[in-house]
Design a protein around this motif. Structure first.
Motif, mmCIF file in Angstrom:
data_model
loop_
_atom_site.group_PDB
_atom_site.id
_atom_site.type_symbol
_atom_site.label_atom_id
_atom_site.label_comp_id
_atom_site.label_asym_id
_atom_site.label_seq_id
_atom_site.Cartn_x
_atom_site.Cartn_y
_atom_site.Cartn_z
ATOM 1 N N UNK A 111 14.128 -4.324 -5.560
ATOM 2 C CA UNK A 111 15.109 -3.283 -5.843
ATOM 3 C C UNK A 111 14.628 -1.957 -5.270
ATOM 4 N N UNK A 112 15.536 -0.992 -5.142
ATOM 5 C CA UNK A 112 15.099 0.326 -4.697
ATOM 6 C C UNK A 112 13.998 0.841 -5.628
ATOM 7 N N UNK A 113 12.955 1.385 -5.035
ATOM 8 C CA UNK A 113 11.829 1.882 -5.821
ATOM 9 C C UNK A 113 10.718 0.858 -6.011
ATOM 10 N N UNK A 114 11.008 -0.418 -5.725
ATOM 11 C CA UNK A 114 9.986 -1.458 -5.852
ATOM 12 C C UNK A 114 8.987 -1.373 -4.692
ATOM 13 N N UNK A 115 7.860 -2.055 -4.911
ATOM 14 C CA UNK A 115 6.765 -1.982 -3.942
ATOM 15 C C UNK A 115 6.402 -3.359 -3.391
ATOM 16 N N UNK A 116 5.923 -3.376 -2.163
ATOM 17 C CA UNK A 116 5.284 -4.586 -1.642
ATOM 18 C C UNK A 116 3.953 -4.196 -1.026
ATOM 19 N N UNK A 117 2.996 -5.103 -1.182
ATOM 20 C CA UNK A 117 1.633 -4.829 -0.727
ATOM 21 C C UNK A 117 1.409 -5.482 0.630
ATOM 22 N N UNK A 118 0.791 -4.740 1.530
ATOM 23 C CA UNK A 118 0.529 -5.231 2.885
ATOM 24 C C UNK A 118 -0.890 -4.844 3.277
ATOM 25 N N UNK A 119 -1.653 -5.761 3.850
ATOM 26 C CA UNK A 119 -2.931 -5.345 4.422
ATOM 27 C C UNK A 119 -2.669 -4.435 5.620
ATOM 28 N N UNK A 120 -3.391 -3.323 5.693
ATOM 29 C CA UNK A 120 -3.223 -2.456 6.863
ATOM 30 C C UNK A 120 -4.448 -2.574 7.746
ATOM 31 N N UNK A 121 -4.366 -2.377 9.064
ATOM 32 C CA UNK A 121 -3.160 -2.033 9.815
ATOM 33 C C UNK A 121 -2.148 -3.174 9.800
ATOM 34 N N UNK A 122 -0.866 -2.807 9.929
ATOM 35 C CA UNK A 122 0.215 -3.802 9.920
ATOM 36 C C UNK A 122 1.245 -3.472 10.990
ATOM 37 N N UNK A 123 2.126 -4.411 11.216
ATOM 38 C CA UNK A 123 3.247 -4.230 12.151
ATOM 39 C C UNK A 123 3.969 -2.929 11.786
ATOM 40 N N UNK A 124 3.875 -1.940 12.668
ATOM 41 C CA UNK A 124 4.312 -0.582 12.358
ATOM 42 C C UNK A 124 5.680 -0.452 11.711
ATOM 43 N N UNK A 125 6.695 -1.156 12.218
ATOM 44 C CA UNK A 125 8.035 -0.986 11.645
ATOM 45 C C UNK A 125 8.157 -1.361 10.164
ATOM 46 N N UNK A 136 8.849 0.540 -1.114
ATOM 47 C CA UNK A 136 7.615 1.246 -0.762
ATOM 48 C C UNK A 136 6.526 0.288 -0.302
ATOM 49 N N UNK A 137 5.885 0.650 0.791
ATOM 50 C CA UNK A 137 4.708 -0.069 1.273
ATOM 51 C C UNK A 137 3.496 0.411 0.488
ATOM 52 N N UNK A 138 2.726 -0.535 -0.050
ATOM 53 C CA UNK A 138 1.431 -0.205 -0.646
ATOM 54 C C UNK A 138 0.382 -0.933 0.189
ATOM 55 N N UNK A 139 -0.488 -0.166 0.811
ATOM 56 C CA UNK A 139 -1.408 -0.760 1.778
ATOM 57 C C UNK A 139 -2.773 -1.038 1.173
ATOM 58 N N UNK A 140 -3.380 -2.142 1.606
ATOM 59 C CA UNK A 140 -4.778 -2.460 1.291
ATOM 60 C C UNK A 140 -5.502 -2.511 2.638
ATOM 61 N N UNK A 141 -6.535 -1.675 2.788
ATOM 62 C CA UNK A 141 -7.156 -1.546 4.109
ATOM 63 C C UNK A 141 -8.000 -2.764 4.486
ATOM 64 N N UNK A 360 -1.958 4.613 5.273
ATOM 65 C CA UNK A 360 -2.862 5.628 4.734
ATOM 66 C C UNK A 360 -3.161 6.669 5.815
ATOM 67 N N UNK A 361 -2.801 7.920 5.567
ATOM 68 C CA UNK A 361 -3.021 8.950 6.597
ATOM 69 C C UNK A 361 -4.495 9.040 6.975
ATOM 70 N N UNK A 362 -4.750 9.208 8.259
ATOM 71 C CA UNK A 362 -6.125 9.379 8.729
ATOM 72 C C UNK A 362 -6.778 8.082 9.178
ATOM 73 N N UNK A 363 -6.343 6.963 8.647
ATOM 74 C CA UNK A 363 -6.954 5.693 9.056
ATOM 75 C C UNK A 363 -6.515 5.318 10.473
ATOM 76 N N UNK A 364 -7.429 4.684 11.184
ATOM 77 C CA UNK A 364 -7.111 4.169 12.520
ATOM 78 C C UNK A 364 -6.995 5.233 13.589
#
Lengths: 398, 398
Positions: A111-125, A136-141, A360-364
């Motif tokens: 739903x709007x406002x829900x989150x999914x977790x993705x290992x970063x770096x990830x497919x940019x789009x 919302x994307x929630x990243x795990x480095x 995450x800003x600054x990474x990569x």
């Protein structure tokens, strides 16, 4: 005043194409720009697949079935069965490219406002898919030091909130080339089952594994309702322009929702489906040849990069990208400089700075992605340019 | 428990296809079902357009430009210019069908929770487009008594709230066949300018006007930033399966946002664009023939319907649908009964009950839509069935 949507304004530009204006300008100055920025394979589309469209007897190019033609879904099910996956035509909804499959997954599972977790770096789009679906994307480095392997599963678990609805993975990974092992996938699956999450598995590069065995999320047992395979023929058959993908799940209730979403666009492209269907008749060794070519390119690019002082380059075990660390202050500035200020023998190269693959800003900041989708001669020329450029770049930074 | 999204659950099924299982069952019982439920033209796709795909020299079916190929956009601009519209290639973003154009408009012009006003009855999927983009349809009722003309503009004005961002119209209208006059469009435009609203104009049936002059929203002056044309080649060239549409606006800031949305799916279908581009070479009288055929069908269907006691049938001046009033208790029940319980000479017909075209519950309960996309012989047979059915139907209700 007429106002545009905030979500529209918030959308990032494509990390692959944001440098295009600078590349165009360089070309107008007469410079040859080697395009390593985008995963557009140069391998030819199988002529027999094109022939299937070109010889088809079509009187009316009608709307097709919303879920895709029955004949194509049956053949695609056969393809999955050959990989040892328990997939029937009923489990498949043909999509307009892999991109539509990603949108459908986020709209149907979150739903709007829900989150999914993705290992970063990830497919940019993925970032922009999140914005366009209100999620919302929630990243795990993950880290270059261990080839961008799956981060410890505890780090995923720590990020789970009541709004977390899914974990999204991509294997073989774009942009890192990492291929998740069966053991890693089992960990993710267990976490999804434990926390009632969907496991969305983007497997666009399935065929391109070089030093690793491929495991599909659908190979995993005991979590049928959780697992969604997001697929595309774009890379598999060098058919990016056909815009044919698939949304595959054993979860009937989820399929029913995605079917309603799919009704909005009535059907996937008809001509592309004819092309895709003909893949079933390719010779069994079709991928061997393609894979051998990509493998040779990968080895060349990696060995050239490892020969450059200050460059750190993991071995990508799958897909057709290299994500490497450069001795530069900022890969965004460097990539732009390559197009605006640099040339060697009247050539330069276009790359994707990795900042667009991180949430995450600054990474990569010192990383960039290059696609080995050009022939070995071009790879050598591009690496010659890069080697000289790294020496000349005023922002060199170890 | 694993939960699906509320927005997914809330999505309505397609009003055109929800009766499909009953039609399939009827066919399995050996009954011929005349498909008047969906706007799938039986007119043949111009062979020269198919030939353009089938004779194209393609080595790699690559990703194309995000906004569509330059050559197709230039030819499409030429098509608009021939209609007297001030459109250049830069104003056009080629979409994956008209449906993608609608999604892009709602995502780019409206935030979640925002509203757009639509005269009802309207193209049924607008409801689902709203749900999938987190926006709300606000309907203003038009009436069968005056052929579903534009409701008084004051009724639109009364519905405007701080969350209203756009008015969406469709002309020639699906499902009513009404064609808005220039004067009606000017009223809407003025309202949009006065209240800072976008005017989204779905003109999928532009070529099919029989007793009315067509005015495009882009013919209107002095509101360039407000106007968005949502287009498709599906009906125009009987090429529904190609999935090629267009998003056209002079509003550069809006185009920039839609371009970022479009980057998510990289590019529209390549084969479909080749087909669409060849439309530029059709003979000038191409539409004359098609229009004459539809006109004859319309006249036949309307005259047959008007000959049935209790049926009220406005003259649809455009598109290829008839929306009529039936002497039945509930058109949904009647449409299902036609497939489940009825046959005449071993034939029956499949229609679209109008409830799916209204947002206001209860409206249109005695109305249904039929598409005259089948030949005159089939229309006669279907009308024979309908005439008998209306006599036999146990829920007859004047």
């Amino acid at each position: 005043m007429l106002q545009l949507s905030q979500r529209g304004v918030a959308l990032p530009a494509s990390p692959y194409r944001k440098l295009s204006p600078f590349a165009d300008a360089a070309r107008q100055r007469g410079i040859i720009v080697h395009p390593l920025n985008i995963g557009q394979p140069d391998i030819e589309t199988p002529p027999s697949m094109l022939a299937a469209v070109q010889q088809a007897d079509i009187r009316v190019l009608e709307y097709g079935p919303t879920a895709g033609t029955v004949s194509y879904r049956q053949k695609l099910a056969g393809y999955y069965q050959n990989l040892g996956l328990d997939v029937t035509a009923e489990d498949i909804l043909v999509t307009t490219g892999g991109s539509e499959s990603i949108s459908f997954a986020l709209l149907a599972c979150l739903n709007p406002g829900d989150e999914f977790i993705v290992p970063e770096p990830f497919y940019g789009p993925y970032n922009a898919f999140a914005i366009s679906t209100g999620t919302h994307v929630v990243a795990v480095a993950s880290h270059i030091e261990n080839d961008f392997a799956l981060p410890p599963i505890e780090e995923f678990e720590r990020k789970i909130t009541p709004r977390t609805k899914a974990i999204l993975i991509c294997s073989p990974n774009n942009p890192t080339g990492y291929v998740y092992s069966r053991a890693e996938l089992e960990q993710i699956k267990d976490l999804c089952v434990r926390h009632n999450l969907f496991l969305l598995s983007d497997e666009a590069y399935r065929e391109f594994c070089y030093d690793a065995d491929f495991t599909s999320a659908l190979h995993l047992q005991g979590a049928d309702d959780h697992i969604v395979l997001l697929d595309t023929i774009s890379k598999r058959y060098s058919a990016c322009g056909a815009r044919i993908g698939a949304f595959v799940t054993k979860n009937k209730a989820l399929r029913d929702i995605v079917f309603k979403l799919a009704q909005l666009r009535v059907c996937p492209p008809g001509l592309g489906q004819l092309l895709a269907e003909a893949a079933a008749d390719l010779p069994e060794d079709y991928f061997d040849h393609t894979k051998a070519e990509y493998l040779a390119r990968r080895d060349l690019m990696v060995s050239r990069l490892r020969g450059m002082p200050g460059v750190q380059c993991p071995l990508p075990r799958g897909a057709f990208y290299v994500l490497c660390h450069l001795p530069v202050d900022d890969a965004d500035l460097f990539a732009k400089w390559l197009l605006e200020k640099f040339s060697y023998r009247n050539e330069t190269l276009m790359v994707s700075p990795a900042s667009g693959f991180y949430a995450t800003p600054g990474l990569g900041r010192q990383q960039m992605r290059m696609a080995y989708v050009v022939n070995q001669d071009v790879i050598n020329r591009a690496m010659d340019c890069l080697e000289v450029a790294l020496r000349e770049y005023p922002g060199r930074w170890e």
